[in-house]
Write a protein that holds these residues in place. Structure first.
Motif, PDB file in Angstrom:
ATOM      1  N   SER A 271       1.892  29.137   4.594  1.00 34.58           N
ATOM      2  CA  SER A 271       2.314  28.724   5.937  1.00 34.58           C
ATOM      3  C   SER A 271       3.576  29.433   6.394  1.00 34.58           C
ATOM      4  O   SER A 271       3.948  29.347   7.579  1.00 34.58           O
ATOM      5  CB  SER A 271       2.541  27.211   5.978  1.00 34.58           C
ATOM      6  N   VAL A 272       4.269  30.129   5.511  1.00 33.61           N
ATOM      7  CA  VAL A 272       5.507  30.829   5.878  1.00 33.61           C
ATOM      8  C   VAL A 272       5.175  32.271   6.235  1.00 33.61           C
ATOM      9  O   VAL A 272       4.761  33.060   5.384  1.00 33.61           O
ATOM     10  CB  VAL A 272       6.540  30.782   4.742  1.00 33.61           C
ATOM     11  N   GLY A 273       5.360  32.609   7.496  1.00 33.92           N
ATOM     12  CA  GLY A 273       5.083  33.969   7.946  1.00 33.92           C
ATOM     13  C   GLY A 273       6.265  34.893   7.782  1.00 33.92           C
ATOM     14  O   GLY A 273       6.100  36.081   7.464  1.00 33.92           O
ATOM     15  N   GLU A 274       7.477  34.374   8.022  1.00 34.60           N
ATOM     16  CA  GLU A 274       8.662  35.218   7.912  1.00 34.60           C
ATOM     17  C   GLU A 274       9.880  34.359   7.604  1.00 34.60           C
ATOM     18  O   GLU A 274       9.958  33.190   8.017  1.00 34.60           O
ATOM     19  CB  GLU A 274       8.904  36.004   9.208  1.00 34.60           C
ATOM     20  N   VAL A 275      10.837  34.946   6.882  1.00 32.57           N
ATOM     21  CA  VAL A 275      12.134  34.351   6.605  1.00 32.57           C
ATOM     22  C   VAL A 275      13.186  35.220   7.264  1.00 32.57           C
ATOM     23  O   VAL A 275      13.139  36.444   7.159  1.00 32.57           O
ATOM     24  CB  VAL A 275      12.410  34.292   5.086  1.00 32.57           C
ATOM     25  N   ARG A 276      14.146  34.615   7.958  1.00 31.03           N
ATOM     26  CA  ARG A 276      15.210  35.404   8.570  1.00 31.03           C
ATOM     27  C   ARG A 276      16.476  34.567   8.731  1.00 31.03           C
ATOM     28  O   ARG A 276      16.405  33.357   8.907  1.00 31.03           O
ATOM     29  CB  ARG A 276      14.765  35.972   9.923  1.00 31.03           C
ATOM     30  N   GLY A 277      17.613  35.229   8.651  1.00 29.33           N
ATOM     31  CA  GLY A 277      18.870  34.531   8.845  1.00 29.33           C
ATOM     32  C   GLY A 277      20.016  35.145   8.090  1.00 29.33           C
ATOM     33  O   GLY A 277      19.913  36.230   7.501  1.00 29.33           O
ATOM     34  N   THR A 278      21.132  34.426   8.082  1.00 26.66           N
ATOM     35  CA  THR A 278      22.340  34.836   7.389  1.00 26.66           C
ATOM     36  C   THR A 278      23.255  33.623   7.280  1.00 26.66           C
ATOM     37  O   THR A 278      23.142  32.688   8.070  1.00 26.66           O
ATOM     38  CB  THR A 278      23.055  35.979   8.151  1.00 26.66           C
ATOM     39  N   GLY A 279      24.157  33.630   6.303  1.00 30.01           N
ATOM     40  CA  GLY A 279      25.087  32.521   6.152  1.00 30.01           C
ATOM     41  C   GLY A 279      24.361  31.198   5.988  1.00 30.01           C
ATOM     42  O   GLY A 279      23.465  31.066   5.154  1.00 30.01           O
ATOM     43  N   MET A 280      24.737  30.217   6.794  1.00 29.37           N
ATOM     44  CA  MET A 280      24.035  28.930   6.834  1.00 29.37           C
ATOM     45  C   MET A 280      23.216  28.820   8.118  1.00 29.37           C
ATOM     46  O   MET A 280      23.220  27.808   8.816  1.00 29.37           O
ATOM     47  CB  MET A 280      25.043  27.771   6.757  1.00 29.37           C
ATOM     48  N   PHE A 281      22.495  29.904   8.430  1.00 29.96           N
ATOM     49  CA  PHE A 281      21.778  30.021   9.696  1.00 29.96           C
ATOM     50  C   PHE A 281      20.451  30.725   9.412  1.00 29.96           C
ATOM     51  O   PHE A 281      20.335  31.944   9.506  1.00 29.96           O
ATOM     52  CB  PHE A 281      22.641  30.844  10.649  1.00 29.96           C
ATOM     53  N   TRP A 282      19.403  29.928   9.066  1.00 26.16           N
ATOM     54  CA  TRP A 282      18.132  30.475   8.616  1.00 26.16           C
ATOM     55  C   TRP A 282      16.964  29.803   9.335  1.00 26.16           C
ATOM     56  O   TRP A 282      17.054  28.653   9.754  1.00 26.16           O
ATOM     57  CB  TRP A 282      17.971  30.289   7.106  1.00 26.16           C
ATOM     58  N   ALA A 283      15.864  30.526   9.410  1.00 30.09           N
ATOM     59  CA  ALA A 283      14.632  29.971   9.981  1.00 30.09           C
ATOM     60  C   ALA A 283      13.434  30.474   9.202  1.00 30.09           C
ATOM     61  O   ALA A 283      13.422  31.605   8.695  1.00 30.09           O
ATOM     62  CB  ALA A 283      14.487  30.348  11.450  1.00 30.09           C
ATOM     63  N   LEU A 284      12.428  29.618   9.114  1.00 26.07           N
ATOM     64  CA  LEU A 284      11.116  29.989   8.582  1.00 26.07           C
ATOM     65  C   LEU A 284      10.125  29.957   9.738  1.00 26.07           C
ATOM     66  O   LEU A 284      10.005  28.948  10.440  1.00 26.07           O
ATOM     67  CB  LEU A 284      10.667  28.999   7.506  1.00 26.07           C
ATOM     68  N   GLU A 285       9.424  31.053   9.939  1.00 27.09           N
ATOM     69  CA  GLU A 285       8.366  31.121  10.942  1.00 27.09           C
ATOM     70  C   GLU A 285       7.087  30.596  10.292  1.00 27.09           C
ATOM     71  O   GLU A 285       6.606  31.162   9.296  1.00 27.09           O
ATOM     72  CB  GLU A 285       8.174  32.561  11.397  1.00 27.09           C
ATOM     73  N   LEU A 286       6.544  29.514  10.826  1.00 27.70           N
ATOM     74  CA  LEU A 286       5.361  28.885  10.228  1.00 27.70           C
ATOM     75  C   LEU A 286       4.102  29.335  10.959  1.00 27.70           C
ATOM     76  O   LEU A 286       4.056  29.354  12.193  1.00 27.70           O
ATOM     77  CB  LEU A 286       5.500  27.371  10.256  1.00 27.70           C
ATOM     78  N   VAL A 287       3.087  29.677  10.187  1.00 26.85           N
ATOM     79  CA  VAL A 287       1.865  30.259  10.745  1.00 26.85           C
ATOM     80  C   VAL A 287       0.626  29.605  10.131  1.00 26.85           C
ATOM     81  O   VAL A 287       0.675  29.040   9.044  1.00 26.85           O
ATOM     82  CB  VAL A 287       1.806  31.780  10.497  1.00 26.85           C
ATOM     83  N   ARG A 288      -0.479  29.725  10.837  1.00 24.72           N
ATOM     84  CA  ARG A 288      -1.779  29.328  10.283  1.00 24.72           C
ATOM     85  C   ARG A 288      -2.381  30.455   9.439  1.00 24.72           C
ATOM     86  O   ARG A 288      -3.123  30.207   8.499  1.00 24.72           O
ATOM     87  CB  ARG A 288      -2.751  28.958  11.404  1.00 24.72           C
ATOM     88  N   ASN A 289      -2.042  31.679   9.828  1.00 18.92           N
ATOM     89  CA  ASN A 289      -2.639  32.831   9.158  1.00 18.92           C
ATOM     90  C   ASN A 289      -1.603  33.945   9.088  1.00 18.92           C
ATOM     91  O   ASN A 289      -1.148  34.436  10.125  1.00 18.92           O
ATOM     92  CB  ASN A 289      -3.879  33.301   9.932  1.00 18.92           C
ATOM     93  N   ARG A 290      -1.260  34.348   7.883  1.00 11.71           N
ATOM     94  CA  ARG A 290      -0.244  35.383   7.724  1.00 11.71           C
ATOM     95  C   ARG A 290      -0.699  36.731   8.272  1.00 11.71           C
ATOM     96  O   ARG A 290       0.108  37.496   8.809  1.00 11.71           O
ATOM     97  CB  ARG A 290       0.104  35.546   6.239  1.00 11.71           C
ATOM     98  N   GLU A 291      -1.979  37.025   8.124  1.00  7.53           N
ATOM     99  CA  GLU A 291      -2.471  38.344   8.532  1.00  7.53           C
ATOM    100  C   GLU A 291      -2.445  38.493  10.057  1.00  7.53           C
ATOM    101  O   GLU A 291      -2.014  39.514  10.578  1.00  7.53           O
ATOM    102  CB  GLU A 291      -3.889  38.565   7.995  1.00  7.53           C
ATOM    103  N   THR A 292      -2.925  37.462  10.751  1.00  5.79           N
ATOM    104  CA  THR A 292      -2.968  37.543  12.214  1.00  5.79           C
ATOM    105  C   THR A 292      -1.679  37.041  12.850  1.00  5.79           C
ATOM    106  O   THR A 292      -1.453  37.240  14.042  1.00  5.79           O
ATOM    107  CB  THR A 292      -4.122  36.691  12.760  1.00  5.79           C
ATOM    108  N   ARG A 293      -0.839  36.358  12.060  1.00  8.64           N
ATOM    109  CA  ARG A 293       0.416  35.754  12.532  1.00  8.64           C
ATOM    110  C   ARG A 293       0.187  34.664  13.568  1.00  8.64           C
ATOM    111  O   ARG A 293       1.053  34.373  14.406  1.00  8.64           O
ATOM    112  CB  ARG A 293       1.382  36.825  13.073  1.00  8.64           C
TER     113      ARG A 293
END
Length: 451
Positions: A360-382
């Motif tokens: 379900s995790v498509g991408e991880v991004r951030g820095t410090g104490m500032f992060w987000a997980l992009e949640l997806v149904r399908n990693r390939e199609t995003r």
């Protein structure tokens, strides 16, 4: 502090809330707000005695956690000495707060105009830009949030703008870089950056450079998903603004005061705007406060010409005393450096490991104490986990994810298809690992909706 259960008191609080409190951004009959009994450090608890690790930092503002004793003491001392005073006077707490903020802002942003929060800081920054340039238009990005007041919500680039957008605010939106969901068919960060800058300059050309007063950007877009700008993008925007005489406004309401592992996110990109807005972390939200840091050139515009704007509570002594104490605590306790270290050594490795195990995790991004997980149904199609601006049944996967997190003692911060990891900047390593373990469990629920 050990929470003591008191269900009867909690029921009374909840009943009064439901009878009389009108909540923001909500359909009033469809919400069920938690009655909170107390908070301390990185935790809060309800009247049943259930404790939650706050991975939302309130609304991304308790950068030093709840009830820091030095800040509480400073508010108490200021209240005993001078509870309030009008903004036209020089007051010690106000002067000292302005000095401490100006010491930390980049470049020559040495004049501080105080507001009551982030939205009115944006309102005043854009008013200053228009008066300074004599131009009417403001450019802002899609996938952004700048506040809920009239001008601020119109420069916002997400669905919260729609109900208030009458098309008369003088705002033009454009696409900022975001490679994961690129609007420019880019394959690399370098392509995304170059094409986004070309798109912005073309937008200015077709709008008429002489009509554009300001470009306003969140240095790192927060609510929209902590989308780190690619190397060179903010510097490129700075060059475009200089080329056309446009005021460059950076919104640091969410990203400022240690959240990114630096005092301001602009420090990460070595860029100096003409105006910078702040709020939230300036005093950890203990008393409402925001402001605009102003460059020497724009301040000079109002040296002998009155600035036509102000607020009754601008630079309120209680709020400024809290800011002074907060900034001093952050400096004395190394909070900014702590956030940078834990972000690099604990959060990023853990989130990337979770991403490998959870479809379900498509991408991880951030820095410090500032992060987000992009949640997806399908990693390939995003394909996003839920549709854009989903509500009701369509939002079930995110609702189930949130319910699992809360059941395991983690209070998440979510927006659309993203869950944020934004605990207090002075969170302990042990607390971080506790929260990441609960996040791991909740992601298993999100995984059930993948395909």
């Amino acid at each position: 502090m050990t929470p003591q259960p008191s269900p009867q008191a909690g029921a009374a609080v909840k009943a009064a809330d439901r009878a009389h409190v009108f909540h923001s951004w909500s359909a009033q009959e469809l919400i069920d707000p938690l009655a909170v009994a107390g908070a301390e450090g990185s935790y809060f608890w309800d009247y049943e005695g259930k404790r939650y690790l706050d991975f939302s930092s309130g609304l991304v503002y308790t950068n030093i956690g709840y009830q820091h004793p030095k800040v509480v003491a400073a508010i108490q001392e200021q209240a005993a000495r001078m509870t309030t005073f009008a903004p036209a006077f020089a007051v010690e707490a106000r002067s000292e707060a302005a000095r401490l903020i100006a010491e930390r802002t980049p470049g020559d942003l040495d004049k501080i105009f105080f507001t009551n929060g982030g939205a009115d800081a944006v309102e005043h920054a854009l008013r200053m830009a228009r008066l300074h340039t004599g131009r009417p238009k403001v450019l802002s990005a899609y996938r952004s949030y700048h506040g809920g007041t009239q001008q601020a919500v119109n420069v916002t680039g997400d669905p919260r703008r729609w109900a208030s957008d009458s098309g008369t605010a003088g705002v033009v939106h454009f696409w900022a870089p975001f490679l994961y969901r690129s609007r420019f068919y880019a394959e690399t960060e370098e392509q995304e950056c170059a094409r986004a800058l070309e798109h912005l300059e073309t937008t200015i050309a077709f709008e008429g450079p002489g009509t554009v007063a300001a470009i306003v950007l969140e240095t790192i877009p927060g609510t929209a998903g902590i989308m780190m700008p690619p190397a060179g993008y903010l510097a490129g925007v700075r060059e475009i603004c200089d080329k056309y005489g446009i005021v460059f406004v950076l919104d640091e309401v969410m990203a400022g005061f240690g959240r990114t592992g630096t005092w301001f996110a602009a420090d990460l990109y070595d860029v100096v705007p003409d105006l910078m807005t702040f709020a939230k972390g300036v005093n950890s939200g203990y008393v409402p406060l925001g402001g605009v840091a102003i460059s020497a050139e724009i301040a000079a515009t109002f040296a002998e010409r009155p600035y036509p704007g102000g607020l009754t509570y601008s630079g309120h002594p209680l709020a400024c005393a809290a800011a002074v104490a907060t900034i001093n605590v952050m400096a004395e306790e190394g909070v900014v450096e702590h956030a940078a270290r834990l972000g690099a050594e604990v959060v990023e490795p853990a989130l990337r490991e979770l991403a490998e195990r959870h479809p379900s995790v498509g991408e991880v991004r951030g820095t410090g104490m500032f992060w987000a997980l992009e949640l997806v149904r399908n990693r390939e199609t995003r394909e996003p986990l839920v549709p854009y601006n989903a509500t009701g049944q369509a939002a079930t996967p995110m609702s189930a994810f949130a319910a699992s997190a809360k059941a395991h003692g983690l209070w998440p911060f979510m927006n659309m298809n993203r869950t944020h990891v934004v605990p207090p900047c002075n969170v302990s390593e042990a607390e971080l690992k506790e929260g990441l373990a609960a996040l791991d469990t909740a992601l298993s629920v999100a995984d059930e909706y993948t395909r």
